[in-house]
Structures are given as C-alpha cells and as structure tokens.
Design a protein around this motif. Structure first.
Motif, PDB file in Angstrom:
ATOM      1  N   ASP A  79       8.658  22.129 -46.934  1.00 40.71           N
ATOM      2  CA  ASP A  79       8.476  23.515 -46.495  1.00 40.71           C
ATOM      3  C   ASP A  79       8.910  23.704 -45.047  1.00 40.71           C
ATOM      4  O   ASP A  79       9.561  24.698 -44.699  1.00 40.71           O
ATOM      5  CB  ASP A  79       7.017  23.945 -46.661  1.00 40.71           C
ATOM      6  N   ASN A  80       8.557  22.755 -44.167  1.00 41.31           N
ATOM      7  CA  ASN A  80       8.950  22.857 -42.766  1.00 41.31           C
ATOM      8  C   ASN A  80      10.459  22.761 -42.597  1.00 41.31           C
ATOM      9  O   ASN A  80      11.045  23.462 -41.766  1.00 41.31           O
ATOM     10  CB  ASN A  80       8.262  21.770 -41.934  1.00 41.31           C
TER      11      ASN A  80
ATOM     12  N   GLU B  72      16.247  28.117 -42.424  1.00 40.60           N
ATOM     13  CA  GLU B  72      16.328  29.571 -42.425  1.00 40.60           C
ATOM     14  C   GLU B  72      16.468  30.159 -41.025  1.00 40.60           C
ATOM     15  O   GLU B  72      16.999  31.250 -40.864  1.00 40.60           O
ATOM     16  CB  GLU B  72      15.111  30.162 -43.130  1.00 40.60           C
ATOM     17  N   THR B  73      16.017  29.439 -39.983  1.00 44.90           N
ATOM     18  CA  THR B  73      16.139  29.959 -38.624  1.00 44.90           C
ATOM     19  C   THR B  73      17.572  29.897 -38.117  1.00 44.90           C
ATOM     20  O   THR B  73      17.938  30.618 -37.208  1.00 44.90           O
ATOM     21  CB  THR B  73      15.252  29.178 -37.635  1.00 44.90           C
ATOM     22  N   GLY B  74      18.394  29.009 -38.720  1.00 47.03           N
ATOM     23  CA  GLY B  74      19.774  28.881 -38.279  1.00 47.03           C
ATOM     24  C   GLY B  74      19.958  27.849 -37.183  1.00 47.03           C
ATOM     25  O   GLY B  74      21.080  27.594 -36.749  1.00 47.03           O
TER      26      GLY B  74
ATOM     27  N   CYS C  65       2.743  10.689 -50.011  1.00 44.83           N
ATOM     28  CA  CYS C  65       1.960  11.449 -50.988  1.00 44.83           C
ATOM     29  C   CYS C  65       2.600  12.826 -51.208  1.00 44.83           C
ATOM     30  O   CYS C  65       3.422  13.298 -50.427  1.00 44.83           O
ATOM     31  CB  CYS C  65       0.507  11.568 -50.543  1.00 44.83           C
ATOM     32  N   ASP C  66       2.193  13.473 -52.291  1.00 43.97           N
ATOM     33  CA  ASP C  66       2.773  14.767 -52.655  1.00 43.97           C
ATOM     34  C   ASP C  66       2.479  15.837 -51.613  1.00 43.97           C
ATOM     35  O   ASP C  66       3.324  16.705 -51.346  1.00 43.97           O
ATOM     36  CB  ASP C  66       2.244  15.217 -54.017  1.00 43.97           C
ATOM     37  N   ILE C  67       1.311  15.808 -51.009  1.00 40.50           N
ATOM     38  CA  ILE C  67       0.938  16.813 -50.010  1.00 40.50           C
ATOM     39  C   ILE C  67       1.853  16.720 -48.794  1.00 40.50           C
ATOM     40  O   ILE C  67       2.385  17.725 -48.314  1.00 40.50           O
ATOM     41  CB  ILE C  67      -0.542  16.642 -49.608  1.00 40.50           C
ATOM     42  N   CYS C  68       2.073  15.499 -48.301  1.00 48.14           N
ATOM     43  CA  CYS C  68       2.954  15.314 -47.138  1.00 48.14           C
ATOM     44  C   CYS C  68       4.397  15.643 -47.489  1.00 48.14           C
ATOM     45  O   CYS C  68       5.123  16.238 -46.688  1.00 48.14           O
ATOM     46  CB  CYS C  68       2.861  13.885 -46.616  1.00 48.14           C
TER      47      CYS C  68
END
Length: 67
Positions: free
Chosen positions: A43-44, A50-52, A34-37
C-alpha cells in the motif's frame, strides 16, 4: 514449520508442504514476511507511485519517462 517475520518479529506456523516453506528451508537467503507487513509495504509503495516521485531504478530512464 515456525517462521518469523523480518519486520515485525511475529512468529507464524507454515505447513511443511507449502512451496514457501520449502523455499525458506532450502535457500537461507530468502526471508519470510507476514501478510500484514506485506500488505502495508504494498500500500505504501502504491501511494508513493501515485505521487509521481517514485523512480524504478531497475529500468532504463526512457522507461521511467514513459511510466
């Protein structure tokens, strides 16, 4: 076509004429999310990049170093 999300088990209805519905009908290995998952996983993943500490295992080590 009724489809069930593989992560949260919500049941949604897809129009039978959509390309996604055809792909799910003709290739049973493909699964529906689904779109939510999908947005939550996206995002995760972006946050981990971004943390590298995130490594792409499908690329060569040189490409990882350049990334």
């Amino acid at each position: 076509m009724r489809v069930k999300c593989v992560i949260c088990d919500t049941i949604n209805n897809l129009d039978d004429d959509l390309p996604l519905a055809k792909k799910l009908r003709n290739r049973p290995i493909h699964t529906y999310m689904c779109d939510i998952c999908h947005d939550r996983i996206k995002d995760n993943t972006l946050a981990r990049i971004e943390t590298g500490n995130f490594r792409f295992y499908r690329t060569s080590p040189q490409m990882d170093k350049d990334f």
